[in-house]
Design an enzyme around this catalytic site. Structure first.
Site, PDB file in Angstrom:
ATOM      1  N   THR A   1       0.834  -1.203   0.000  1.00 58.78           N
ATOM      2  CA  THR A   1       0.000   0.000   0.000  1.00 58.78           C
ATOM      3  C   THR A   1       0.865   1.246   0.000  1.00 58.78           C
ATOM      4  OG1 THR A   1      -0.066   0.203   2.413  1.00 58.78           O
ATOM      5  CG2 THR A   1      -1.799  -1.127   1.369  1.00 58.78           C
ATOM      6  N   ASP A   2       0.326   2.329  -0.559  1.00 59.50           N
ATOM      7  CA  ASP A   2       0.894   3.633  -0.241  1.00 59.50           C
ATOM      8  C   ASP A   2       0.715   3.816   1.259  1.00 59.50           C
ATOM      9  OD1 ASP A   2       1.983   6.161  -0.360  1.00 59.50           O
ATOM     10  OD2 ASP A   2       0.780   6.793  -2.070  1.00 59.50           O
ATOM     11  N   TRP A   3       1.493   4.715   1.834  1.00 63.06           N
ATOM     12  CA  TRP A   3       1.546   4.803   3.294  1.00 63.06           C
ATOM     13  C   TRP A   3       0.209   5.314   3.849  1.00 63.06           C
ATOM     14  CZ3 TRP A   3       5.188   2.406   1.430  1.00 63.06           C
ATOM     15  CH2 TRP A   3       6.298   1.987   2.148  1.00 63.06           C
TER      16      TRP A   3
ATOM     17  N   ALA B   1      -2.718   3.796   3.006  1.00 60.41           N
ATOM     18  CA  ALA B   1      -3.757   3.625   1.989  1.00 60.41           C
ATOM     19  C   ALA B   1      -4.636   2.398   2.200  1.00 60.41           C
ATOM     20  CB  ALA B   1      -3.116   3.537   0.597  1.00 60.41           C
TER      21      ALA B   1
END
Length: 425
Positions: free
Chosen positions: A230-232, A234
């Site tokens: 994941t994006d941080w 997300a």
């Protein structure tokens, strides 16, 4: 077929769930009882942003270790030189090995659909073919050093405004011809070790939960065999994300999702095999990114890379018109430099990709290597406040010389991660 079937069989359900979320802002969980080390992930893509203090962040707020600051992707794409981009990737990989980084978070290949996007500096191009080829070369360079990458942000993350809640509605032709090809080219030509899923929704489903994107297209159509991270921050629904094929939650939710996942397995709502598949891919990522030896690197690594960064910057510069010809300027030319950005350069955008450079040479520094006493006037401030005195000073200087090197551009208030520009002025 699981590559690590025997090791996974020795792990408890709770351990497998835990391995699929981060231990801290930048690290994955270590499990010594199973011979599993922790990985260190750090921001890129035009330089390393390794944070070692407890004040780690994913927005470029706190300090990081110095590293070579290469030109941003917007300038790199203007080189049209895949060999040079691959060489830059190799340099980034070597610095990652030297600093103990296992995965470098980049490159970004989202389309520059709108010139107002605050993160356009970090993306290669508005052209999907150019972006994909550049990304593939960059990835090949980094991964040649035994360091992982994270191709991002998958998918349709083309604006910063409301990026964590935007729902992107897109027809199939636009998706296939414009928004996805850069990812597809990079995956099929370079096989990135990880892909980072975006914050936004696509057709009503968050990217972290999006089985069509993460499994049907990415893995089944394109043959991606790496980790989806994941994006941080997300992650939306961890149970749905396991079903979709999202492997690693970063930076982790301090166990908040773990119990939900365990109960879903016990109720029969989530097949434990989906978790096993994620664990298997994480173990493969560890194998691919933990073998590099920093002792093999040259002692003058950063000096070499500073010169390479200069080479990339020169190759990416664009001369619109040489009228006269005006350039090159003669050594004895009557010249002045005007513009605060000539003295205080804006060489990167704000946010998670912000690098602390090992060396920084401004345009004014460069001109003074040829004309030590070249006159200079700032002309403006970087606080976006009108200053008539500075303007008048610059005008007086301009009248005294034949040629003015004028340095203008945007300040950080106009361009950075997390917000879009309000206008084109």
């Amino acid at each position: 077929m699981l590559r690590h079937k025997d090791r996974i069989a020795r792990m408890t359900l709770e351990e497998k769930i835990q391995l699929c979320s981060g231990a801290s802002t930048w690290t994955t969980k270590a499990m010594p009882q199973h011979g599993i080390p922790s990985l260190f992930l750090a921001d890129g893509p035009h330089g390393l942003r390794k944070q070692v203090s407890e004040q780690g962040d994913h927005l470029g707020i706190h300090a990081s270790q110095p590293a070579t600051c290469f030109p941003t992707a917007s300038a790199v794409a203007s080189t049209w030189d895949l060999d040079l981009v691959r060489e830059m990737g190799e340099a980034l990989g070597k610095e990652a090995v030297q600093q103990g980084i296992n995965v470098l978070l980049g490159p970004g290949v989202n389309m520059k659909r709108n010139p107002l996007c605050g993160r356009n500096f970090e993306y290669f191009s508005e052209d999907p073919y150019l972006a994909g080829k550049m990304a593939a070369a960059w990835i090949q360079g980094v991964q040649s050093q035994g360091v992982g990458v994270s191709l991002k942000h998958f998918a349709l993350n083309n604006q910063e405004l409301h990026r964590m809640s935007t729902d992107v509605l897109v027809d199939e032709r636009a998706l296939r011809e414009y928004y996805l090809p850069a990812f597809e080219i990079a995956v099929q030509e370079a096989q990135p070790t990880t892909i980072m899923c975006a914050y936004n929704k696509v057709e009503g489903t968050y990217c972290s939960d999006h089985r069509r994107l993460l499994t049907e297209i990415l893995r089944e159509e394109w043959g991606f065999d790496g980790v989806v991270v994941t994006d941080w921050g997300a992650m939306n629904d961890r149970v749905a994300a396991f079903r979709a094929g999202c492997d690693l939650e970063m930076p982790g939710s301090k166990g908040r999702f773990d119990e939900q996942v365990r109960q879903a397995v016990q109720r029969g709502e989530l097949d434990e095999a989906a978790i096993d598949a994620c664990v298997d891919r994480i173990l493969t990522l560890i194998e691919r990114t933990t073998g590099a030896d920093p002792a093999a690197l040259p002692p003058d690594l950063y000096e070499r890379h500073h010169q390479l960064a200069r080479k990339v910057a020169a190759a990416g510069a664009v001369l619109l018109k040489n009228d006269g010809p005006l350039l090159p300027l003669a050594p004895d030319a009557s010249v002045a430099v005007i513009g605060e950005l000539a003295r205080t350069p804006r060489y990167q955008g704000a946010g998670s990709s912000q690098v602390v450079p090992t060396r920084l040479e401004s345009l004014l520094d460069g001109v003074r290597q040829y004309v030590p006493a070249v006159p200079f006037a700032p002309g403006y401030t970087l606080k976006d406040e009108p200053n008539e005195a500075l303007v008048e000073e610059a005008v007086r200087l301009a009248r005294r010389v034949e040629t003015v090197i004028l340095c203008i551009g945007l300040t950080p208030a106009y361009e950075g991660e997390g917000f879009d520009r309000p206008h084109m002025r």
